[in-house]
Design a protein around this motif. Sequence first.
Motif, short mmCIF file in Angstrom:
data_model
loop_
_atom_site.label_atom_id
_atom_site.label_comp_id
_atom_site.label_asym_id
_atom_site.label_seq_id
_atom_site.Cartn_x
_atom_site.Cartn_y
_atom_site.Cartn_z
N LEU A 1 -12.38 -11.47 15.93
CA LEU A 1 -11.37 -11.77 16.94
C LEU A 1 -10.18 -10.84 16.79
O LEU A 1 -9.67 -10.29 17.78
N GLU A 2 -9.75 -10.63 15.52
CA GLU A 2 -8.57 -9.81 15.29
C GLU A 2 -8.80 -8.37 15.73
O GLU A 2 -7.95 -7.77 16.39
N MET A 3 -9.96 -7.83 15.35
CA MET A 3 -10.23 -6.44 15.70
C MET A 3 -10.29 -6.26 17.22
O MET A 3 -9.68 -5.35 17.78
N ILE A 4 -11.05 -7.16 17.88
CA ILE A 4 -11.23 -7.00 19.32
C ILE A 4 -9.92 -7.25 20.05
O ILE A 4 -9.52 -6.48 20.94
N CYS A 5 -9.21 -8.31 19.64
CA CYS A 5 -7.94 -8.61 20.30
C CYS A 5 -6.96 -7.47 20.13
O CYS A 5 -6.26 -7.10 21.08
N TYR B 1 -12.18 10.29 17.65
CA TYR B 1 -12.96 9.14 17.19
C TYR B 1 -12.48 8.68 15.82
O TYR B 1 -12.40 7.48 15.55
N VAL B 2 -12.15 9.65 14.96
CA VAL B 2 -11.67 9.29 13.62
C VAL B 2 -10.34 8.55 13.72
O VAL B 2 -10.15 7.50 13.09
N VAL B 3 -9.43 9.09 14.54
CA VAL B 3 -8.12 8.47 14.67
C VAL B 3 -8.25 7.05 15.21
O VAL B 3 -7.71 6.09 14.65
N PHE B 4 -9.03 6.91 16.28
CA PHE B 4 -9.19 5.59 16.88
C PHE B 4 -9.87 4.64 15.90
O PHE B 4 -9.46 3.49 15.72
N GLY B 5 -10.92 5.15 15.23
CA GLY B 5 -11.64 4.32 14.26
C GLY B 5 -10.74 3.85 13.13
O GLY B 5 -10.76 2.67 12.76
N ALA B 6 -9.92 4.77 12.60
CA ALA B 6 -9.02 4.41 11.50
C ALA B 6 -8.07 3.30 11.93
O ALA B 6 -7.80 2.36 11.18
N MET B 7 -7.60 3.39 13.18
CA MET B 7 -6.65 2.38 13.66
C MET B 7 -7.32 1.02 13.81
O MET B 7 -6.73 -0.02 13.52
N VAL B 8 -8.59 1.02 14.27
CA VAL B 8 -9.30 -0.26 14.42
C VAL B 8 -9.55 -0.88 13.05
O VAL B 8 -9.35 -2.08 12.85
N ALA C 1 -9.86 -3.58 1.09
CA ALA C 1 -8.73 -2.66 1.17
C ALA C 1 -7.42 -3.43 1.10
O ALA C 1 -7.24 -4.39 1.83
N ASP C 2 -6.52 -2.98 0.23
CA ASP C 2 -5.22 -3.64 0.13
C ASP C 2 -4.15 -2.84 0.87
O ASP C 2 -4.47 -1.94 1.65
N GLY C 3 -2.89 -3.17 0.62
CA GLY C 3 -1.81 -2.51 1.33
C GLY C 3 -1.77 -1.02 1.12
O GLY C 3 -1.48 -0.24 2.03
N ILE C 4 -2.08 -0.59 -0.13
CA ILE C 4 -2.01 0.84 -0.43
C ILE C 4 -3.12 1.59 0.32
O ILE C 4 -2.91 2.67 0.86
N ALA C 5 -4.31 0.96 0.38
CA ALA C 5 -5.40 1.58 1.13
C ALA C 5 -5.05 1.67 2.61
O ALA C 5 -5.45 2.61 3.30
N LEU C 6 -4.29 0.69 3.08
CA LEU C 6 -3.87 0.71 4.48
C LEU C 6 -3.01 1.93 4.76
O LEU C 6 -3.21 2.64 5.77
N VAL C 7 -2.07 2.21 3.85
CA VAL C 7 -1.23 3.42 4.01
C VAL C 7 -2.12 4.66 4.00
O VAL C 7 -1.91 5.60 4.77
N GLY C 8 -3.17 4.64 3.15
CA GLY C 8 -4.11 5.75 3.10
C GLY C 8 -4.85 5.93 4.41
O GLY C 8 -5.05 7.05 4.88
N LEU C 9 -5.23 4.81 5.01
CA LEU C 9 -5.93 4.86 6.30
C LEU C 9 -5.05 5.50 7.37
O LEU C 9 -5.50 6.37 8.13
N LEU C 10 -3.80 5.06 7.39
CA LEU C 10 -2.88 5.62 8.37
C LEU C 10 -2.69 7.12 8.11
O LEU C 10 -2.59 7.91 9.05
N ALA C 11 -2.66 7.48 6.83
CA ALA C 11 -2.51 8.90 6.48
C ALA C 11 -3.73 9.70 6.93
O ALA C 11 -3.59 10.83 7.40
N THR C 12 -4.93 9.13 6.79
CA THR C 12 -6.15 9.81 7.24
C THR C 12 -6.05 10.14 8.72
O THR C 12 -6.34 11.26 9.15
N LEU D 1 -8.80 8.26 23.98
CA LEU D 1 -8.94 7.66 22.65
C LEU D 1 -7.68 7.90 21.82
O LEU D 1 -7.23 7.02 21.08
N MET D 2 -7.12 9.10 21.93
CA MET D 2 -5.91 9.41 21.18
C MET D 2 -4.77 8.49 21.60
O MET D 2 -4.03 7.96 20.78
N GLU D 3 -4.63 8.30 22.93
CA GLU D 3 -3.51 7.47 23.40
C GLU D 3 -3.74 6.02 23.05
O GLU D 3 -2.81 5.31 22.67
N TRP D 4 -4.98 5.59 23.18
CA TRP D 4 -5.32 4.23 22.80
C TRP D 4 -5.05 4.04 21.31
O TRP D 4 -4.49 3.03 20.87
#
Lengths: 222, 316
Positions: free
Chosen positions: B11-15, B72-79, B98-109, B225-228
């Motif tokens: 639900l969280e991901m789709i919403c 696709y990578v950017v959109f996927g990382a955000m999802v 994944a914890d908070g630090i991994a989250l920062v890593g995801l955003l960095a990716t 995808l980039m804008e989304w």
Amino acid sequence: MTALSIDLQLLNACATLLLLLSFAMLAQRRIVSLVNLLALQGALLLAATLLLAWRTGEVHLYLSALLTLALKVVGLPWLLHRLIRRLNVYWDAEPAINPSATMLLGLLIVVFSFGLAQPISALASTATRSTLGIAIAVILLAFLTMITRRKAMSQVVAFLSMENGLFFGAMSATYGMPMVVELGVALDVLVAVLVLGVFFFQIREQFDSLDLHHLESLREGD
Amino acid sequence: MTSLGAATQLLEMICAAIAAPAFLGWVNQCRAWLQNRSAPSLLQPYYGLSKLFRKDAVLAESASPLFRVAPYVVFGAMVVAAAIIPSMGTGLPLSMAADGIALVGLLATARVFLSLAAMDVGTAFGTLGARREMMVGFLAEPALLMVLFVAAMISKTTSLPLIAEGLATRSIGLYPSLAFTAVAFLLVLLAENARIPVDNPATHLELTMIHEAMLLEYSARHLALMEWGSALKLLNYACIGFALFVPWGTSTEAAGPAGLLLAVPLLVLKLGFAGVGLALIETLSAKLRVFRAPEFLATAFLLAVLGLLVHLLLGT
């Protein structure tokens, strides 16, 4: 997590805001705003003193709160504002070190003073002992402000902020200094500002500016 | 993994993916109202996306496969990021990974791919935007990490759902360290999402743009995808903010489906307020010169570190 009583929480909040104001003073380059920040710092000190007086029931703290109100919130800022108007200095020159570096230096100072205060506050028995580190940080940050400024005016403001820090330190370590000492210090500060005010006019007369760099050369005519 | 946990997760991901453009639309609408313009529809970002998805993509001749993969990578990382942020419920099975630090890593990716793709085609603007983005990023990241560390130290864990739970159930009181970090987080949010004091999301003026400059070479579904993805990033940041500073109302695993039903309208309410606040900040402040952006982010870092130190000293 142990819940602190509400007045102690408010005191801690006051302490952290004092620290934040010190950083704001470190960054502020308009002298008028600097004086306003000083007045705000005085007001926070007043609030902290009143809270502590209410908590401990010490009468002399009420008196020193009154002194703080008269001198640091109203008296000195008014005096300084008048000096600014008459001397016509509104902006400080470019600071000696760049602002971001100054901020990082400030952070190191905070770390240092928190470390310095740890053993002292471990020995103190007051309820407010944990804020001693903040008081030391406020003093040292005021030092840093004095070092990085060039205009005599902003150095005096930083000097007064240092006195605020000392006052807060005394409060958090021993519930304030004896009344005689406090009165003496207050009078000293008042006289210092008055005398320095006279100095400002002399300095400006001599060099046409309040920039203290002119005082660095010892011989005349260099 | 319980079925409720899986349901919350899905639900969280789709919403998040569906609601992100609406949140962006809401911020734009508030901004337009505050600036006395007639507001675009709340659904405007959806129209924009559907238009872009129907068009044919045009690629530069010099574009490498990286350029095509990046959206696709950017959109996927955000999802994935949306999946580990406890926006509605804290019983998230995926957040164990994944914890908070991994989250920062995801955003960095996501940021790295976005910047690489912008440099890939070799136009001047793309490179300029990418460099500026990296400048903002390398200053904003430590500040964000510091903010997360303060919250992690208060609740003694780096897992985001546990942090949110710990902060929601703590005793009521004044937390100066949290107040400092909240301001720091707000500054990071503005900088990272290309909002006004650092970047203007509505501009196409070459000298000032950061985020837009990186997307200039993209078209059609890649651009969509980039804008989304960037809309989703804004929503993610808002949800991180809620999890750290207003965690009340997120459903716990014990609360069951009823708690989840209650959490959704509360989240919408929080997002509504956040949108108004964001629009207000953007209307009231002027854009900084690019060279002033480091000072802006240094302030954020300073506040976050001060929060950390004050927490260590006062222990509240």
